[in-house]
Design a protein around this motif. Structure first.
Motif, PDB file in Angstrom:
ATOM      1  N   SER A 281      29.100  50.128  18.878  1.00 51.46           N
ATOM      2  CA  SER A 281      28.310  50.049  20.107  1.00 51.46           C
ATOM      3  C   SER A 281      27.034  49.293  19.796  1.00 51.46           C
ATOM      4  O   SER A 281      26.628  49.188  18.629  1.00 51.46           O
TER       5      SER A 281
ATOM      6  N   SER B  88      31.644  49.077  24.240  1.00 50.59           N
ATOM      7  CA  SER B  88      31.849  50.074  23.190  1.00 50.59           C
ATOM      8  C   SER B  88      33.317  50.126  22.805  1.00 50.59           C
ATOM      9  O   SER B  88      34.197  49.712  23.577  1.00 50.59           O
TER      10      SER B  88
ATOM     11  N   ALA C 264      27.245  51.700  24.793  1.00 53.10           N
ATOM     12  CA  ALA C 264      27.528  50.437  24.188  1.00 53.10           C
ATOM     13  C   ALA C 264      27.084  49.275  25.038  1.00 53.10           C
ATOM     14  O   ALA C 264      27.117  49.314  26.224  1.00 53.10           O
TER      15      ALA C 264
END
Length: 787
Positions: free
Chosen positions: A130, A220, A10
């Protein structure tokens, strides 16, 4: 939970909340860390300009999912939906449909950024997020702008925004993802987990996890949650003290020989006491079985009560001799045709010893047709066969029962091992298996029987050795033999070790006891509950019918042992009772060393950094900040700083004596050996007259040169005319260019206009200089030229 098949790392561009703190476009520009690209979801006509309707029946349509995704995480409008896929995930009490959406941002038909979003297709809840942005000009700063405590607040604000119904059902897990050592680089991802709390008890398999970088960007987000689980309320559960008592009583410490990963000197087995983590039922106190092999499965008696032959003598086998040795040990059928051979030698870096092996191959023929193959590997220096494989298709009917019983196959396997490894027959133990998996009345087709043997020396398992054998269930012939027995020397009698009770006491300081839930699958067959063992047997026998089998999952309350979060892998030395590093074999400790003489010191933070990485030692709780730093300590600081805190690994074959080391006063057993050798390999120091003087004192001019070498500017420093050298004491210096660089970069400072090249450096001053070196190194990172 939706699984992103090509999982993205992410890089979300946000500070606290995506939907409110900055305009949408700003987030795309502020993301910094590159990532692996996301899965290319199923083709989407609408995304590519078409208008075809997605033929799925879910509450949240694809169009609604895209709209929700853009609202929840403020996806910039220049990001176009490229792919969408719908999948179903099985939960404890049913299934859940989920959308996977991929958005991309392109410039001149080149992907510059991508965002992945996973959404619950029934209620629109954000499940995963992400993003990746190709931003080569971004670079981290050191020290971190956002430490873990601040990142926790950012993460909680984010999850409160995108998952408000869950925010009061979670609790921050301070252990998970915590870095045990402070970072030596600005490229840090804070991994933060919020565990689900049920009945005031954490259920650690359900959680919300986020990554936040050192700039404060959420990288993320993942919601791992199952709302269909039914959790019991166990009012009569054991107390924490009662659980700990039960865990201690059921603990089974095991003696094992291990090999430290990167120990100095030749690789040598070390006797350890191992005790793996396990769990007990929180109500009954009985151990929860996890299906893994445990020591109780190993036979109590070896294959023989004494050696059945001598260890192999030194030989030098030719190809023909190797072939004869293999055929004498494992006869092949008459249709075996020798096919090829290869010879290879290999020098073990850890021991310096060279091994030589023959690889031999046969083809099994039926006229011109190939009906099988055989191969073997044999050590040409000892004549020991390390592996053999032979298989010939025999046309056995799928439903036919085996001609050889399990007991007959086991006897053949034991006999083969005794024949091949007679000198350690009294040290090999058969691993006992559940014979029901080979029951011909329940299992549809048995092709082979598989057997494993462990190597024990005076009752201690050599974890790096193993022997595996398979026997053809129809012919009774040995199909596969694989033996890895290392030629280490062991004491003739068992050395004196601490008691099992003492080992348990030590391990219980490593583990903590945690009360949590554990999911247990339940199976109902023909209206009756059946244990998991019977379910597996019926499944293997092909007797299960979908209409007759019902499954559900219940939560069981357990107490489990949870290991400490340490910055190194450790083991318990069985002889001394000391904790030791798996990497080096050196004595270590579970608690971090803490200096008591630096509180309030002007260099406290920098000294703590060096103490954490053991670049400076702590004696009697004191780090002695005002003592003069030694050459060995300074080199260790530098090498650790350049290696992001990791100890260097030397690939040249470990030395056993100081005479084989590069410097005559830093032998392989010296605490600074690997650091000095690494510094020499990286051209940070010169061999000089062959002496390093690790205990020698360091002056400011020497430290300046070391830092400049580490920055890669030492050649540049030779061009003194490039620098404005106005030190009052420049005439006393040999390394004017190096001093100018470290002063210009503010790594070292002047005192009343003087550099003071001959002044010795204190431990505090050295710590500060290397902290500034880390800062400067991050600032000097240059983005690559772009086309």
């Amino acid at each position: 939970m939706v699984k992103n098949h090509r999982k993205k790392l992410a890089v979300l561009a946000a500070t606290v909340m995506l939907t409110s703190s900055l305009p949408a476009a700003a987030f795309a520009e502020s993301a910094t860390t590159p990532a692996v690209s996301a899965v290319s979801a199923t083709g989407d006509a609408a995304a590519s300009g078409g208008s075809a309707e997605v033929p799925v029946d879910v509450k949240v349509s694809k169009e609604k999912a895209e709209s929700l995704a853009r609202q929840l995480v403020s996806i910039p409008k220049e990001y176009k939906l490229q792919g969408a896929s719908l999948s179903a995930d099985m939960l404890a009490g049913g299934k859940r449909s989920a959308w996977s959406l991929d958005f991309v941002y392109k410039v001149n038909n080149k992907t510059k950024g991508s965002i992945y979003v996973g959404l619950n297709a029934d209620n629109g809840q954000l499940l995963n997020y992400s993003t990746y942005l190709d931003n080569p000009n971004a670079k981290p700063t050191y020290p971190l702008k956002v430490e873990r405590e601040a990142a926790q607040k950012i993460a909680y604000a984010f999850l409160s925004n995108v998952a408000p119904t869950y925010k009061d059902q979670v609790k921050f897990n301070p252990e998970y993802g915590a870095q045990q050592l402070p970072p030596l680089t600005g490229e840090v991802r804070h991994t933060l987990r919020f565990d689900r709390i049920v009945n005031d008890i954490p259920y650690v398999d359900n959680y919300i996890q986020l990554d936040v970088d050192s700039e404060g960007h959420v990288l993320s987000y993942s919601l791992q949650w199952d709302d269909t689980i039914t959790f019991p309320k166990a009012e009569a559960k054991l107390t924490a003290d009662e659980a700990k008592k039960n865990l201690i009583e059921q603990a089974k410490p095991e003696l094992k020989y291990i090999i430290p990963y990167n120990g100095q000197g030749p690789r040598k087995p070390v006797l350890s006491y191992d005790m793996g983590a396990f769990a007990i039922d929180a109500v009954t106190g009985k151990e929860v079985q996890n299906g893994y092999i445990n020591p109780d499965m190993v036979s109590e008696t070896p294959l023989a009560d004494k050696p059945l032959g001598e260890a192999p003598a030194a030989v030098n086998l030719t190809e023909e001799q190797a072939k004869k040795a293999v055929l004498a040990a494992f006869p092949l059928p008459a249709n075996a045709v020798f096919n090829s051979s290869s010879y290879y030698e290999n020098t073990d870096d850890s021991t310096g010893e060279t091994t030589a092996n023959w690889r031999l191959d046969w083809e099994l023929k039926n006229g011109k047709d190939s009906v099988g193959s055989a191969s073997a590997s044999i050590n040409s220096r000892t004549g020991v066969i390390s592996s053999f494989y032979s298989y010939q298709y025999n046309g056995q009917a799928v439903n036919a029962k085996p001609a050889v019983s399990y007991e007959q196959a086991e006897a053949k396997a034991v006999e083969a091992v005794k024949k091949q490894l007679p000198w350690i027959a009294d040290e090999l133990y058969l691993v006992k298996r559940d014979k029901s998996q080979y029951d011909p009345d329940k299992v549809q087709y048995i092709d082979s029987y598989y057997f494993n043997f462990v190597h024990k020396i005076n009752g201690a398992t050599a974890e790096y050795d193993n022997v595996n054998v398979s026997i053809d269930a129809n012919t009774g012939e040995l199909r596969n033999y694989d033996a890895s027995i290392n030629p280490y020397k062991y004491p003739a009698t068992s050395p004196k070790v601490i008691t099992p009770a003492q080992a348990i006491d030590k391990w219980m300081t490593y583990y903590r006891t945690e009360l949590t839930y554990y999911l247990v699958p339940n199976y109902v067959y023909q209206g009756q509950p059946i244990p998991v063992e019977k379910y597996r047997t019926l499944l293997a026998a092909g007797e299960l019918k979908a209409s007759e089998l019902d499954t559900n999952t219940t939560a069981q309350l357990i107490y489990r042992l949870v290991p400490r979060q340490l910055d190194e892998s450790i083991f318990l030395d069985a002889q001394s009772g000391d904790w030791k590093s798996r990497e080096s074999g050196d004595v270590t400790q579970l608690e971090k060393p803490k200096a008591t003489d630096i509180d309030g010191h002007w260099a406290q933070r920098q000294l703590e950094l060096m103490v954490a990485y053991k670049a400076l030692d702590v004696k009697d709780g004191k780090v002695r900040p005002n003592e003069i730093v030694t050459r060995g300590e300074l080199i260790k600081m530098l090498v650790l700083a350049m290696n992001s805190g990791r100890s260097p690994i030397l690939y040249e074959g470990a030395a056993d004596t100081a005479t084989s080391a590069s410097f005559d006063d830093v032998g392989s057993k010296n605490q600074y050996y690997v650091y000095v050798e690494s510094a020499l390999q990286q051209n940070l120091i010169d061999i000089g007259d062959g002496s390093f003087n690790p205990d020698g004192k360091v002056d400011r001019e020497e430290m300046a040169e070391l830092i400049v070498r580490a920055l890669g500017y030492n050649s540049l420093a030779g061009y003194e005319n490039l620098f404005n050298i106005n030190f009052k004491d420049a005439g006393k210096m040999d390394k004017k260019g190096q001093a100018a660089i470290v002063v210009g970069l503010k790594i070292m400072t002047l005192q009343n206009g003087n550099f003071l090249p001959a002044k010795q450096v204190s431990r505090a001053e050295a710590s500060v200089a290397f902290f500034r070196f880390l800062q400067t190194r991050a600032e000097l990172q240059e983005a690559p030229l772009r086309n």
